[in-house]
Motif scaffolding. Structure first.
Motif, PDB file in Angstrom:
ATOM      1  N   LEU A  78       0.842  -1.192   0.000  1.00  0.00           N
ATOM      2  CA  LEU A  78       0.000   0.000   0.000  1.00  0.00           C
ATOM      3  C   LEU A  78       0.879   1.245   0.000  1.00  0.00           C
ATOM      4  CD1 LEU A  78      -2.786   1.382   0.251  1.00  0.00           C
ATOM      5  CD2 LEU A  78      -2.530   1.189   2.741  1.00  0.00           C
ATOM      6  N   LEU A  79       0.697   2.100  -1.001  1.00  0.00           N
ATOM      7  CA  LEU A  79       1.455   3.350  -1.066  1.00  0.00           C
ATOM      8  C   LEU A  79       0.693   4.499  -0.411  1.00  0.00           C
ATOM      9  CD1 LEU A  79       2.889   3.104  -4.706  1.00  0.00           C
ATOM     10  CD2 LEU A  79       3.868   2.282  -2.544  1.00  0.00           C
ATOM     11  N   PHE A  80      -0.616   4.591  -0.687  1.00  0.00           N
ATOM     12  CA  PHE A  80      -1.454   5.593  -0.033  1.00  0.00           C
ATOM     13  C   PHE A  80      -2.917   5.301  -0.340  1.00  0.00           C
ATOM     14  CE2 PHE A  80      -0.099   7.391  -4.136  1.00  0.00           C
ATOM     15  CZ  PHE A  80      -1.322   7.689  -4.732  1.00  0.00           C
ATOM     16  N   GLN A  81      -3.790   5.953   0.392  1.00  0.00           N
ATOM     17  CA  GLN A  81      -5.222   5.927   0.093  1.00  0.00           C
ATOM     18  C   GLN A  81      -5.587   7.243  -0.586  1.00  0.00           C
ATOM     19  OE1 GLN A  81      -7.802   4.935   3.429  1.00  0.00           O
ATOM     20  NE2 GLN A  81      -7.954   2.876   2.574  1.00  0.00           N
ATOM     21  N   GLU A  82      -6.359   7.159  -1.642  1.00  0.00           N
ATOM     22  CA  GLU A  82      -6.710   8.335  -2.439  1.00  0.00           C
ATOM     23  C   GLU A  82      -8.196   8.644  -2.313  1.00  0.00           C
ATOM     24  OE1 GLU A  82      -6.096  11.080  -3.527  1.00  0.00           O
ATOM     25  OE2 GLU A  82      -5.047  10.850  -5.454  1.00  0.00           O
ATOM     26  N   ARG A  83      -8.533   9.927  -2.394  1.00  0.00           N
ATOM     27  CA  ARG A  83      -9.924  10.354  -2.375  1.00  0.00           C
ATOM     28  C   ARG A  83     -10.256  11.034  -3.706  1.00  0.00           C
ATOM     29  NH1 ARG A  83     -10.844  15.838  -1.214  1.00  0.00           N
ATOM     30  NH2 ARG A  83      -8.904  17.049  -1.034  1.00  0.00           N
ATOM     31  N   PHE A  84     -11.530  11.351  -3.906  1.00  0.00           N
ATOM     32  CA  PHE A  84     -11.986  11.976  -5.139  1.00  0.00           C
ATOM     33  C   PHE A  84     -12.364  13.435  -4.914  1.00  0.00           C
ATOM     34  CE2 PHE A  84     -12.620   7.513  -6.087  1.00  0.00           C
ATOM     35  CZ  PHE A  84     -12.257   7.442  -7.419  1.00  0.00           C
ATOM     36  N   VAL A  85     -12.155  14.235  -5.954  1.00  0.00           N
ATOM     37  CA  VAL A  85     -12.615  15.623  -5.960  1.00  0.00           C
ATOM     38  C   VAL A  85     -13.388  15.869  -7.253  1.00  0.00           C
ATOM     39  CG1 VAL A  85     -10.751  16.500  -4.499  1.00  0.00           C
ATOM     40  CG2 VAL A  85     -10.450  16.428  -6.994  1.00  0.00           C
ATOM     41  N   LEU A  86     -14.129  16.945  -7.262  1.00  0.00           N
ATOM     42  CA  LEU A  86     -14.922  17.351  -8.421  1.00  0.00           C
ATOM     43  C   LEU A  86     -14.325  18.622  -9.000  1.00  0.00           C
ATOM     44  CD1 LEU A  86     -17.480  17.220 -10.223  1.00  0.00           C
ATOM     45  CD2 LEU A  86     -18.687  18.448  -8.401  1.00  0.00           C
ATOM     46  N   VAL A  87     -14.132  18.654 -10.315  1.00  0.00           N
ATOM     47  CA  VAL A  87     -13.549  19.818 -10.985  1.00  0.00           C
ATOM     48  C   VAL A  87     -14.477  20.256 -12.111  1.00  0.00           C
ATOM     49  CG1 VAL A  87     -11.462  20.768 -12.051  1.00  0.00           C
ATOM     50  CG2 VAL A  87     -11.281  18.792 -10.528  1.00  0.00           C
ATOM     51  N   THR A  88     -14.662  21.572 -12.246  1.00  0.00           N
ATOM     52  CA  THR A  88     -15.476  22.109 -13.343  1.00  0.00           C
ATOM     53  C   THR A  88     -15.124  23.570 -13.572  1.00  0.00           C
ATOM     54  OG1 THR A  88     -17.737  22.265 -14.203  1.00  0.00           O
ATOM     55  CG2 THR A  88     -17.399  22.884 -11.899  1.00  0.00           C
ATOM     56  N   ALA A 117      -8.282  17.742 -16.747  1.00  0.00           N
ATOM     57  CA  ALA A 117      -8.793  18.974 -16.128  1.00  0.00           C
ATOM     58  C   ALA A 117      -8.809  20.137 -17.117  1.00  0.00           C
ATOM     59  CB  ALA A 117      -7.958  19.328 -14.902  1.00  0.00           C
ATOM     60  N   GLU A 118      -7.765  20.266 -17.913  1.00  0.00           N
ATOM     61  CA  GLU A 118      -7.692  21.398 -18.842  1.00  0.00           C
ATOM     62  C   GLU A 118      -8.765  21.330 -19.924  1.00  0.00           C
ATOM     63  OE1 GLU A 118      -5.865  24.092 -18.407  1.00  0.00           O
ATOM     64  OE2 GLU A 118      -5.231  23.138 -16.535  1.00  0.00           O
ATOM     65  N   LEU A 119      -9.294  20.133 -20.176  1.00  0.00           N
ATOM     66  CA  LEU A 119     -10.350  19.998 -21.171  1.00  0.00           C
ATOM     67  C   LEU A 119     -11.672  20.591 -20.700  1.00  0.00           C
ATOM     68  CD1 LEU A 119      -9.676  16.311 -22.319  1.00  0.00           C
ATOM     69  CD2 LEU A 119      -8.928  18.429 -23.425  1.00  0.00           C
ATOM     70  N   LEU A 120     -11.765  20.903 -19.405  1.00  0.00           N
ATOM     71  CA  LEU A 120     -13.009  21.423 -18.838  1.00  0.00           C
ATOM     72  C   LEU A 120     -13.223  22.900 -19.126  1.00  0.00           C
ATOM     73  CD1 LEU A 120     -12.669  19.775 -15.308  1.00  0.00           C
ATOM     74  CD2 LEU A 120     -14.208  19.023 -17.123  1.00  0.00           C
ATOM     75  N   VAL A 121     -12.146  23.619 -19.352  1.00  0.00           N
ATOM     76  CA  VAL A 121     -12.235  25.085 -19.480  1.00  0.00           C
ATOM     77  C   VAL A 121     -13.183  25.473 -20.610  1.00  0.00           C
ATOM     78  CG1 VAL A 121     -10.946  27.203 -19.932  1.00  0.00           C
ATOM     79  CG2 VAL A 121      -9.907  25.388 -18.563  1.00  0.00           C
ATOM     80  N   GLY A 122     -14.156  26.320 -20.283  1.00  0.00           N
ATOM     81  CA  GLY A 122     -15.100  26.816 -21.275  1.00  0.00           C
ATOM     82  C   GLY A 122     -16.187  25.832 -21.646  1.00  0.00           C
ATOM     83  N   THR A 123     -16.342  24.749 -20.881  1.00  0.00           N
ATOM     84  CA  THR A 123     -17.379  23.755 -21.182  1.00  0.00           C
ATOM     85  C   THR A 123     -18.312  23.598 -19.982  1.00  0.00           C
ATOM     86  OG1 THR A 123     -16.349  21.744 -20.284  1.00  0.00           O
ATOM     87  CG2 THR A 123     -15.582  22.499 -22.442  1.00  0.00           C
ATOM     88  N   ASP A 124     -19.388  22.831 -20.187  1.00  0.00           N
ATOM     89  CA  ASP A 124     -20.317  22.517 -19.100  1.00  0.00           C
ATOM     90  C   ASP A 124     -20.009  21.173 -18.464  1.00  0.00           C
ATOM     91  OD1 ASP A 124     -20.960  20.990 -21.289  1.00  0.00           O
ATOM     92  OD2 ASP A 124     -23.137  21.249 -21.102  1.00  0.00           O
ATOM     93  N   LEU A 125     -18.842  20.598 -18.760  1.00  0.00           N
ATOM     94  CA  LEU A 125     -18.479  19.264 -18.293  1.00  0.00           C
ATOM     95  C   LEU A 125     -18.039  19.259 -16.832  1.00  0.00           C
ATOM     96  CD1 LEU A 125     -16.402  18.213 -21.417  1.00  0.00           C
ATOM     97  CD2 LEU A 125     -18.534  17.117 -20.677  1.00  0.00           C
ATOM     98  N   GLU A 140      -1.927  24.320  -7.968  1.00  0.00           N
ATOM     99  CA  GLU A 140      -1.110  25.492  -8.303  1.00  0.00           C
ATOM    100  C   GLU A 140      -0.982  25.706  -9.805  1.00  0.00           C
ATOM    101  OE1 GLU A 140       2.595  24.911  -6.384  1.00  0.00           O
ATOM    102  OE2 GLU A 140       1.800  25.162  -4.354  1.00  0.00           O
ATOM    103  N   LYS A 141      -1.243  24.654 -10.597  1.00  0.00           N
ATOM    104  CA  LYS A 141      -1.000  24.757 -12.034  1.00  0.00           C
ATOM    105  C   LYS A 141      -2.262  24.742 -12.894  1.00  0.00           C
ATOM    106  CE  LYS A 141       3.649  22.752 -11.934  1.00  0.00           C
ATOM    107  NZ  LYS A 141       4.541  21.696 -12.485  1.00  0.00           N
ATOM    108  N   ILE A 142      -3.413  24.378 -12.331  1.00  0.00           N
ATOM    109  CA  ILE A 142      -4.613  24.315 -13.169  1.00  0.00           C
ATOM    110  C   ILE A 142      -5.091  25.718 -13.510  1.00  0.00           C
ATOM    111  CG2 ILE A 142      -5.322  22.098 -12.237  1.00  0.00           C
ATOM    112  CD1 ILE A 142      -7.492  23.594 -10.656  1.00  0.00           C
ATOM    113  N   SER A 143      -5.901  25.811 -14.534  1.00  0.00           N
ATOM    114  CA  SER A 143      -6.421  27.096 -14.993  1.00  0.00           C
ATOM    115  C   SER A 143      -7.199  27.802 -13.879  1.00  0.00           C
ATOM    116  CB  SER A 143      -7.337  26.883 -16.199  1.00  0.00           C
ATOM    117  OG  SER A 143      -8.066  28.052 -16.492  1.00  0.00           O
ATOM    118  N   PRO A 144      -7.057  29.123 -13.761  1.00  0.00           N
ATOM    119  CA  PRO A 144      -7.842  29.867 -12.769  1.00  0.00           C
ATOM    120  C   PRO A 144      -9.337  29.853 -13.069  1.00  0.00           C
ATOM    121  CG  PRO A 144      -6.629  31.362 -14.216  1.00  0.00           C
ATOM    122  CD  PRO A 144      -6.119  29.997 -14.498  1.00  0.00           C
ATOM    123  N   ASN A 145      -9.701  29.410 -14.264  1.00  0.00           N
ATOM    124  CA  ASN A 145     -11.118  29.312 -14.615  1.00  0.00           C
ATOM    125  C   ASN A 145     -11.786  28.084 -13.995  1.00  0.00           C
ATOM    126  OD1 ASN A 145     -11.102  31.600 -16.342  1.00  0.00           O
ATOM    127  ND2 ASN A 145     -10.143  30.363 -17.944  1.00  0.00           N
TER     128      ASN A 145
END
Length: 291
Positions: free
Chosen positions: A157-167, A225-233, A245-250
């Motif tokens: 086991l390296l770590f336990q991961e959780r989920f987040v929502l991005v839009t 994540a970058e594919l989300l910018v400007g979409t309703d996804l 720190e690196k994802i789009s501010p949008n």
């Protein structure tokens, strides 16, 4: 003794060229040694099945005793313990781009300092294919999500991961978040190296009698994540796949509007891999990364 060393490499690598590279021998020399071993032992040892070389039943029974015998010999002739700085070997690891983004940076820092003579070859394939490749020694190890392992494999086991929502921020009405009904009504982007299949997210929804619509399926976590910018996804993704720190501010990162169980992120190895001092070092190095 030289033949036993070649046999050990062949049983581990199950590939003449890889065994030759590992032993710093020519391929014809290893092939000649294999023919001598076949005569001495009275068994083919390695047989071709399709495009693969597989161990015979007799060869499989030799792995444990041979490894133990060579281990004792090495203890007698080696002047000291295994030193990573002296290791000259190419390791083959399987992982997705998510695993590469999360694990590789720290692993490479460790390898370049402790074992500068070590080479790493990283490949990506489906979960089932990676299990097969590790079990059949095509890969030295794998890193990923493996809920079920065959008996011949072990995991750390390296770590336990959780989920987040991005839009995209413009999809938030009100701007504080998304309700479960909003989540279900929206189109989703999903990351998978395979065809459409039930993920942890879909399993959590199914358990509640719910279903989402996946409008876009992509194979790479690092670009999703970058594919989300400007979409309703919407994108529901492992938290470590998102670099805040690196994802789009949008874009905005939120907690999902329903409970999704965490999952184990592990490294997998052939059972008994620790009997090989080089593999034991690599395994412990990955285990100690501390993600």
């Amino acid at each position: 003794m030289n033949l036993l060393v070649v046999l050990d490499a062949l049983l581990d690598e199950r590939h003449i060229s890889r065994a030759a590279n590992r032993l710093a021998m020519t391929q014809p020399a290893v092939s000649h040694a294999l023919n001598r071993l076949r005569e001495l032992i009275g068994d083919p040892l390695l047989v071709r099945v399709g495009n693969e070389m597989r161990l015979t039943a007799k060869a499989a029974t030799l792995i444990g005793p041979l490894t133990e015998a060579l281990s004792h010999v090495r203890k007698v002739v080696m002047s000291g313990p295994f030193e990573p700085v002296n290791c000259q070997r190419t390791f083959r690891l399987g992982m997705s781009d998510y695993g590469s983004a999360v694990v590789l940076p720290r692993l490479l820092q460790c390898v370049r300092v402790e074992a500068p003579g070590v080479n790493l070859v990283v490949s990506q394939s489906s979960r089932l294919e990676m299990l097969r490749q590790v079990a059949e020694s095509e890969l030295d190890g794998g890193i990923g999500v493996f809920p079920l392992l065959p008996e011949e494999l072990e995991s750390d086991l390296l770590f336990q991961e959780r989920f987040v929502l991005v839009t995209d921020r413009r999809n938030l009405t009100p701007p504080t978040g998304l309700s479960l009904s909003d989540y279900l009504a929206a189109p989703h982007i999903h990351v998978s190296t395979q065809a459409m299949h039930h993920s942890h997210v879909d399993n959590a929804l199914t358990a509640r009698g719910l279903k989402r619509r996946i409008a876009v399926l992509v194979p790479h976590f690092t670009v999703a994540a970058e594919l989300l910018v400007g979409t309703d996804l919407l994108l529901t993704i492992a938290a470590r796949a998102i670099n805040i720190e690196k994802i789009s501010p949008n874009l905005v990162v939120l907690e999902p509007p329903f409970a999704i169980p965490n999952f184990d992120f592990v490294s997998i190895w052939r059972a008994g891999a620790d009997r090989n001092l080089e593999l034991a070092w690599l395994r412990s190095s990955i285990r100690a990364i501390g993600l």
